[in-house]
Design a protein around this motif. Structure first.
Motif, PDB file in Angstrom:
ATOM      1  N   TYR A   7     -23.167  31.643 -18.964  1.00 43.90           N
ATOM      2  CA  TYR A   7     -24.151  31.925 -20.012  1.00 43.90           C
ATOM      3  C   TYR A   7     -25.547  31.599 -19.473  1.00 43.90           C
ATOM      4  O   TYR A   7     -25.840  30.447 -19.143  1.00 43.90           O
ATOM      5  CB  TYR A   7     -23.864  31.078 -21.256  1.00 43.90           C
ATOM      6  CG  TYR A   7     -22.448  31.243 -21.751  1.00 43.90           C
ATOM      7  CD1 TYR A   7     -22.104  32.273 -22.625  1.00 43.90           C
ATOM      8  CD2 TYR A   7     -21.435  30.382 -21.317  1.00 43.90           C
ATOM      9  CE1 TYR A   7     -20.798  32.437 -23.066  1.00 43.90           C
ATOM     10  CE2 TYR A   7     -20.125  30.534 -21.755  1.00 43.90           C
ATOM     11  CZ  TYR A   7     -19.816  31.566 -22.623  1.00 43.90           C
ATOM     12  OH  TYR A   7     -18.532  31.727 -23.049  1.00 43.90           O
ATOM     13  N   ARG A  47     -16.547  32.434 -18.653  1.00 45.12           N
ATOM     14  CA  ARG A  47     -17.818  33.154 -18.640  1.00 45.12           C
ATOM     15  C   ARG A  47     -18.969  32.245 -18.218  1.00 45.12           C
ATOM     16  O   ARG A  47     -18.862  31.016 -18.284  1.00 45.12           O
ATOM     17  CB  ARG A  47     -18.121  33.732 -20.036  1.00 45.12           C
ATOM     18  CG  ARG A  47     -17.124  34.789 -20.485  1.00 45.12           C
ATOM     19  CD  ARG A  47     -17.423  35.278 -21.882  1.00 45.12           C
ATOM     20  NE  ARG A  47     -18.589  36.132 -21.952  1.00 45.12           N
ATOM     21  CZ  ARG A  47     -18.597  37.433 -21.663  1.00 45.12           C
ATOM     22  NH1 ARG A  47     -17.475  38.029 -21.275  1.00 45.12           N
ATOM     23  NH2 ARG A  47     -19.684  38.149 -21.763  1.00 45.12           N
ATOM     24  N   ASP A  81     -18.150  28.127 -18.860  1.00 48.41           N
ATOM     25  CA  ASP A  81     -16.938  27.721 -19.576  1.00 48.41           C
ATOM     26  C   ASP A  81     -16.201  26.650 -18.781  1.00 48.41           C
ATOM     27  O   ASP A  81     -15.666  25.697 -19.339  1.00 48.41           O
ATOM     28  CB  ASP A  81     -16.010  28.931 -19.785  1.00 48.41           C
ATOM     29  CG  ASP A  81     -16.430  29.767 -20.983  1.00 48.41           C
ATOM     30  OD1 ASP A  81     -17.137  29.243 -21.855  1.00 48.41           O
ATOM     31  OD2 ASP A  81     -16.058  30.952 -21.040  1.00 48.41           O
ATOM     32  N   VAL A  86     -26.108  27.101 -24.513  1.00 51.37           N
ATOM     33  CA  VAL A  86     -25.090  27.784 -25.327  1.00 51.37           C
ATOM     34  C   VAL A  86     -23.934  26.832 -25.623  1.00 51.37           C
ATOM     35  O   VAL A  86     -23.428  26.147 -24.732  1.00 51.37           O
ATOM     36  CB  VAL A  86     -24.566  29.034 -24.592  1.00 51.37           C
ATOM     37  CG1 VAL A  86     -23.352  29.616 -25.295  1.00 51.37           C
ATOM     38  CG2 VAL A  86     -25.663  30.080 -24.512  1.00 51.37           C
ATOM     39  N   ARG A 111     -27.388  28.058 -30.162  1.00 52.72           N
ATOM     40  CA  ARG A 111     -26.865  29.347 -29.695  1.00 52.72           C
ATOM     41  C   ARG A 111     -25.372  29.195 -29.400  1.00 52.72           C
ATOM     42  O   ARG A 111     -24.954  28.214 -28.766  1.00 52.72           O
ATOM     43  CB  ARG A 111     -27.603  29.801 -28.437  1.00 52.72           C
ATOM     44  CG  ARG A 111     -29.107  29.924 -28.641  1.00 52.72           C
ATOM     45  CD  ARG A 111     -29.806  30.549 -27.456  1.00 52.72           C
ATOM     46  NE  ARG A 111     -31.245  30.587 -27.637  1.00 52.72           N
ATOM     47  CZ  ARG A 111     -32.086  31.290 -26.895  1.00 52.72           C
ATOM     48  NH1 ARG A 111     -31.618  32.032 -25.894  1.00 52.72           N
ATOM     49  NH2 ARG A 111     -33.378  31.271 -27.125  1.00 52.72           N
ATOM     50  N   THR A 130     -20.178  26.415 -26.318  1.00 45.51           N
ATOM     51  CA  THR A 130     -18.965  27.193 -26.057  1.00 45.51           C
ATOM     52  C   THR A 130     -17.785  26.668 -26.864  1.00 45.51           C
ATOM     53  O   THR A 130     -17.787  25.517 -27.331  1.00 45.51           O
ATOM     54  CB  THR A 130     -18.606  27.135 -24.559  1.00 45.51           C
ATOM     55  OG1 THR A 130     -18.256  25.786 -24.222  1.00 45.51           O
ATOM     56  CG2 THR A 130     -19.763  27.587 -23.691  1.00 45.51           C
ATOM     57  N   ASN A 172     -17.124  33.755 -27.872  1.00 43.59           N
ATOM     58  CA  ASN A 172     -15.757  33.392 -28.275  1.00 43.59           C
ATOM     59  C   ASN A 172     -15.728  32.474 -29.499  1.00 43.59           C
ATOM     60  O   ASN A 172     -14.667  32.032 -29.923  1.00 43.59           O
ATOM     61  CB  ASN A 172     -14.965  32.772 -27.111  1.00 43.59           C
ATOM     62  CG  ASN A 172     -15.672  31.607 -26.455  1.00 43.59           C
ATOM     63  OD1 ASN A 172     -16.541  30.972 -27.044  1.00 43.59           O
ATOM     64  ND2 ASN A 172     -15.310  31.333 -25.209  1.00 43.59           N
ATOM     65  N   GLN A 231     -29.498  31.766 -20.380  1.00 46.22           N
ATOM     66  CA  GLN A 231     -30.438  31.899 -21.499  1.00 46.22           C
ATOM     67  C   GLN A 231     -31.856  31.535 -21.043  1.00 46.22           C
ATOM     68  O   GLN A 231     -32.036  30.638 -20.212  1.00 46.22           O
ATOM     69  CB  GLN A 231     -30.024  30.963 -22.642  1.00 46.22           C
ATOM     70  CG  GLN A 231     -28.609  31.193 -23.158  1.00 46.22           C
ATOM     71  CD  GLN A 231     -28.495  32.432 -23.998  1.00 46.22           C
ATOM     72  OE1 GLN A 231     -29.252  32.613 -24.948  1.00 46.22           O
ATOM     73  NE2 GLN A 231     -27.558  33.308 -23.662  1.00 46.22           N
ATOM     74  N   ALA A 264     -22.962  36.354 -19.581  1.00 45.29           N
ATOM     75  CA  ALA A 264     -23.699  36.651 -20.811  1.00 45.29           C
ATOM     76  C   ALA A 264     -25.174  36.367 -20.548  1.00 45.29           C
ATOM     77  O   ALA A 264     -25.572  35.208 -20.389  1.00 45.29           O
ATOM     78  CB  ALA A 264     -23.179  35.792 -21.961  1.00 45.29           C
ATOM     79  N   SER A 291     -21.539  30.825 -28.027  1.00 46.63           N
ATOM     80  CA  SER A 291     -20.899  31.808 -27.153  1.00 46.63           C
ATOM     81  C   SER A 291     -20.132  32.814 -28.008  1.00 46.63           C
ATOM     82  O   SER A 291     -19.782  32.539 -29.165  1.00 46.63           O
ATOM     83  CB  SER A 291     -19.950  31.109 -26.176  1.00 46.63           C
ATOM     84  OG  SER A 291     -18.903  30.466 -26.877  1.00 46.63           O
TER      85      SER A 291
END
Length: 545
Positions: free
Chosen positions: A404, A402, A364, A452, A493, A454, A497, A406, A219, A495
């Motif tokens: 992430y 995943r 993750d 992020v 922020r 999660t 899911n 940013q 992501a 995720s």
């Protein structure tokens, strides 16, 4: 006709630089299109924008010296007619368009410096401004021209500032100058990268497959990356990611490369210089740094000169402000040594600006989970080696959720210095250090703000904070929703899911059950009534996981 078309909302296209246009403007005195556009803008309140754009035929940086093919057929980034048609017919996917920051003619005319200029002077100034912007944008895509390793070494070891340092160092320590030259050369060989665009492109293809195999996806914060790309036209970008995994310095350069930015030079620990990875890392842009400079004044100066040379040439850099990987998942207090070298480079006038780009790289599931857990439990860190590298085959066989990535709003060192009460070169040592610490903590805080959240992290927090020995799914939902409300208030922020909270919790409970982190506990009520919600307990030996 042109005026009517533009003011009716249609777009025009003009070539900023071409021999025919130059000849007509200065020899045959034909009308300059930029001068005409400025005249039209004076007659209307509707703003006219010029949108600079580049047509690229490749992302490789310029090379010095040019090959014989480049001399006759043009370079890859600026091909001649024959090479251009060959590229279009045989490798059309390599060509792409880059759009630069639009320029408002209304704002250009309102600048105080243009008030007393003639139309010819203004059109020339406008052309120069656009060319300067486009050249900086071009370099932000390809990187600066590449020089041979020998050229770079000579620039560092033979520059006047470094030679004076060596002479003073030899006199004070009563050392042989020739021996110091040899030691400086050896130190530079130990440090320097050996940047190879061809190898980087090849490895990019391999890693593209690896990431698809190991992860469910990456992501990427495209809006944040666009901000960084715009800022890159002001000066070299220093990417400052958090450090959770060895994969941090593989994932970020790969993402930059596929999104039309040059692969940065990466400051890597000396522990990663083992064969054969050390050679591959050097070719990919890694330069190596010792954990400590204590008692190594010559090495420290050579390293500082190398980093200064990279910034002066315009190379982007990536370094980890925490020094090493975090063992807790939280940001480690910043190490300011490398940051000070970068600030010194700007203070000495080697670059007009340095852009710091804080980056959060989250997972993750961490790939080095077992190794990090053993270190947290007190075991000694294992030295990186080829044997350890071979264990990556096991990781490729599994999916690890995943990744992430940013980007925070870039920080300009030039803007930061303007906000200070004194210029950098007038600050006392204490004030200069305080500014460095302030910048370091701004970067750390920026990374925290863009990290992020999660589903795995939220459910883990709920499980570990639940006060009773066993818990049900509905018990966790209450905790998770409380956390979500607070985090939403903090503009955190999330995720993807967590878009469906219930689905995210079910997914994580399933993962934790499969990995034996939690176990289902049967109760008498469940035996009597199958509709009763199942309860879970945390495996005590898995709480740290």
């Amino acid at each position: 006709f042109l005026k009517e078309q533009l003011l009716s909302g249609k777009a025009g296209l003009l070539s900023l630089v071409d021999r025919k246009g130059f000849y007509h403007r200065f020899v045959k005195s034909k009308h300059d299109p930029l001068k005409y556009l400025l005249e039209v803008q004076k007659e209307t309140t509707r703003p006219i924008y010029i949108v600079p754009q580049w047509l690229f035929f490749g992302k490789k940086p310029k090379k010095t010296p040019m090959s014989i093919v480049d001399v006759f057929f043009g370079t890859e980034e600026n091909p001649g007619p024959l090479r251009r048609w060959i590229s279009i017919f045989f490798k059309p996917e390599k060509a792409f368009i880059e759009i630069s920051q639009p320029l408002s003619l209304a704002e250009f005319l309102s600048e105080p410096i243009n008030v007393d200029r003639t139309p010819e002077q203004m059109s020339f100034a406008l052309r120069q401004q656009l060319l300067d912007q486009m050249n900086r944008h071009f370099q932000s895509i390809t990187g600066p021209p590449l020089k041979t390793r020998e050229e770079l070494k000579e620039q560092i070891l033979r520059n006047e500032r470094f030679r004076k340092f060596l002479e003073d160092y030899a006199k004070k320590g009563k050392k042989d100058l020739g021996e110091l030259h040899r030691k400086a050369d050896a130190a530079l060989d130990e440090i320097a990268a050996d940047y190879s665009p061809r190898l980087i492109q090849f490895l990019g293809t391999i890693f593209g497959w690896v990431w698809k195999t190991m992860f469910e996806g990456i992501a990427l914060d495209m809006e944040g990356l666009s901000q960084v790309k715009r800022s890159a036209t002001r000066g070299p970008v220093v990417f400052v990611p958090c450090h959770r995994s060895h994969f941090d310095y593989l994932i970020l350069p790969y993402l930059l490369m596929i999104n039309n930015m040059p692969c940065p030079h990466v400051a890597a620990g000396q522990n990663l210089a083992f064969w054969p990875m050390g050679t591959l890392f050097r070719k990919s842009g890694a330069f190596f740094i010792r954990r400590s400079f204590h008692g190594a004044l010559l090495y420290a100066r050579v390293f500082s000169e190398y980093v200064t040379m990279l910034i002066k040439q315009g190379f982007n850099i990536e370094f980890f402000i925490e020094g090493g990987r975090s063992r807790t998942g939280k940001m480690v207090l910043p190490k300011t040594g490398f940051l000070t070298i970068l600030m010194d480079t700007y203070k000495d006038g080697m670059t007009r600006d340095i852009i710091f780009a804080p980056v959060s790289v989250g997972y993750d599931q961490l790939l080095e989970e077992d190794a990090l857990l053993s270190e947290v439990e007190g075991k000694k860190k294992r030295q990186e080696s080829l044997r350890q590298l071979m264990g990556i085959r096991k990781l490729i066989k599994k999916r690890h959720g995943r990744v992430y990535v940013q980007f925070s709003t870039p920080l300009s060192l030039a803007d930061l210095s303007k906000q200070s009460e004194k210029p950098l070169n007038e600050m006392s040592h204490a004030e200069y250090q305080a500014l460095g610490r302030n910048l370091a903590h701004r970067i750390i805080n920026a990374i925290n703000e863009i990290s992020v959240v999660t589903a795995q992290a939220l459910v883990a927090a709920a499980v570990l904070n639940y006060p009773k020995q066993s818990f049900s799914r509905s018990d966790l939902v209450t905790y998770v929703e409380t956390y979500l409300d607070y985090l939403d208030f903090q503009n955190a922020r999330f995720s993807a899911n967590l878009d469906d909270t219930a689905h995210g919790i079910d997914m994580v409970l399933n993962i934790y059950s499969n990995r034996k982190f939690i176990e289902r506990r049967k109760t008498k009520a469940q035996d009597e009534n199958h509709d009763t919600e199942p309860r879970y307990v945390t495996a005590e030996n898995k709480r740290l996981s």
